[in-house]
Write a protein that holds these residues in place. Structure first.
Motif, short mmCIF file in Angstrom:
data_model
loop_
_atom_site.label_atom_id
_atom_site.label_comp_id
_atom_site.label_asym_id
_atom_site.label_seq_id
_atom_site.Cartn_x
_atom_site.Cartn_y
_atom_site.Cartn_z
N ASN A 1 0.83 -1.22 0.00
CA ASN A 1 0.00 0.00 0.00
C ASN A 1 0.86 1.26 0.00
O ASN A 1 0.53 2.27 0.63
CB ASN A 1 -0.96 0.01 1.19
CG ASN A 1 -1.99 -1.11 1.11
OD1 ASN A 1 -2.21 -1.69 0.04
ND2 ASN A 1 -2.62 -1.42 2.23
N ASN B 1 -4.22 -5.42 0.55
CA ASN B 1 -2.77 -5.15 0.50
C ASN B 1 -2.31 -5.22 -0.94
O ASN B 1 -2.36 -6.28 -1.57
CB ASN B 1 -2.01 -6.18 1.32
CG ASN B 1 -2.26 -6.08 2.82
OD1 ASN B 1 -1.47 -5.53 3.56
ND2 ASN B 1 -3.40 -6.64 3.27
N ASP B 2 -1.87 -4.08 -1.47
CA ASP B 2 -1.33 -4.03 -2.83
C ASP B 2 0.19 -4.05 -2.73
O ASP B 2 0.82 -3.08 -2.29
CB ASP B 2 -1.79 -2.76 -3.55
CG ASP B 2 -3.30 -2.73 -3.74
OD1 ASP B 2 -3.89 -3.80 -4.04
OD2 ASP B 2 -3.91 -1.65 -3.56
N THR C 1 -2.26 -8.24 -5.32
CA THR C 1 -3.23 -7.83 -4.30
C THR C 1 -3.67 -9.03 -3.48
O THR C 1 -4.10 -10.05 -4.05
CB THR C 1 -4.46 -7.18 -4.94
OG1 THR C 1 -4.05 -6.02 -5.69
CG2 THR C 1 -5.48 -6.75 -3.87
#
Length: 309
Positions: free
Chosen positions: A99, A124-125, A145
């Motif tokens: 993120n 969560n990227d 992701t």
């Protein structure tokens, strides 16, 4: 008188031919430089807190992006930790972001990397970048992701997150290396355990409340060290962060991961060698002619003595 001069000159040229041959061999076969090749090699940098390399020449930043192969896109986690692995260019530093926040750094070995990170609640990227020794970054990797959902830990303020603006920092051996961290979430007080990767006992640190936290360590020997920071709050909730510490200079031969070998480099000095080679053939011819003249004179003298008899 003329015959004496003719004899003396070729005799001198014979000596020149021998000298030229010796000089030619000396220039060609004498090694010019011997040096020690170290792997890995870290060049000394007098500036503490820098990325770990003093460059006298600029170099372009990495042009390749790392590739994240694990975890799979769309994975769901019930625990706050995940292993991020992938492909990269050997010798560079891989910094992983979640993120947009740095959540770990590791060196690329044998074309791959693997690192554990602490996930944020929800989405969560995850991305990664390659950094060189000058702190220059390459292009961003593919984005993965994943989702972390745990009702017991995702309540407001219950989950701990630990990040930093620096995935890699450096100092000279014998000089303190300081590292700023960012702590959020959880419930204080917090207990820190820092393994600096050099075989010394882990540092213990207590912090009353979240916010900016500074840790510090002094390395005795030059090298690249894997630093692991773990923090636990009063409720037993924990988070960790993996980083890379650098002690500037050339690692000793006994250091882990460092190998030393001596390489002899022979430099061919072409211009003097060619000049000597050009002079070698006339000198050899004149020397050979000197021998024939001497032999001819000896035969004339012997014939004269024979006639007298």
């Amino acid at each position: 008188m003329w015959h004496r001069v003719r004899q003396q000159v070729p005799k001198q040229t014979t000596k020149w031919g021998i000298a030229a041959l010796g000089l030619f061999a000396l220039l060609i076969f004498v090694p010019q430089h011997t040096y020690a090749a170290l792997n890995p090699l870290t060049v000394e940098n007098p500036k503490n807190g820098s990325y770990g390399l003093e460059a006298t020449k600029k170099q372009p930043p990495p042009t390749e992006a790392p590739t994240i192969t694990s975890p799979g896109n769309g994975n769901n986690y019930s625990e706050s930790t995940a292993t991020v692995a992938g492909l990269c260019k050997t010798g560079l530093t891989v910094q992983v972001y979640d993120n947009g926040a740095l959540v770990g750094a590791v060196d690329c070995k044998s074309g791959s990397f693997s690192i554990q990170i602490t996930l944020f609640p929800g989405q969560n990227d995850i991305t990664a970048f390659l950094f060189d020794d000058l702190g220059q970054s390459g292009p961003v990797s593919n984005s993965i992701t994943v989702y972390f959902n745990n009702v017991n830990l995702t309540a407001f303020g219950a989950l701990i997150t630990l990040t930093s603006n620096y995935g890699r920092r450096a100092s000279n051996p014998g000089t303190a290396l300081t590292w700023p961290l960012i702590l959020s979430g959880g419930t204080g007080p917090y207990a820190f355990s820092i393994d600096w990767g050099d075989g010394t006992k882990a540092d213990l640190k207590s912090v009353a409340s979240p916010g900016n936290v500074e840790i510090s360590h002094t390395y005795k020997q030059a090298g690249l060290y894997h630093v692991t920071v773990k923090v636990t709050d009063v409720n037993g909730v924990s988070a960790f962060l993996q980083l890379l510490g650098v002690a500037n200079g050339t690692p000793p031969a006994s250091s882990a991961g460092a190998t030393t070998k001596t390489v002899t480099v022979v430099k061919w000095m072409w211009i003097p060698a060619v000049a000597t080679l050009v002079l070698l053939f006339p000198a050899f011819w004149l020397g050979r002619r000197s021998e024939l003249v001497s032999l001819h004179k000896k035969l004339e003298k012997d014939m004269a003595n024979f006639k007298e008899i």
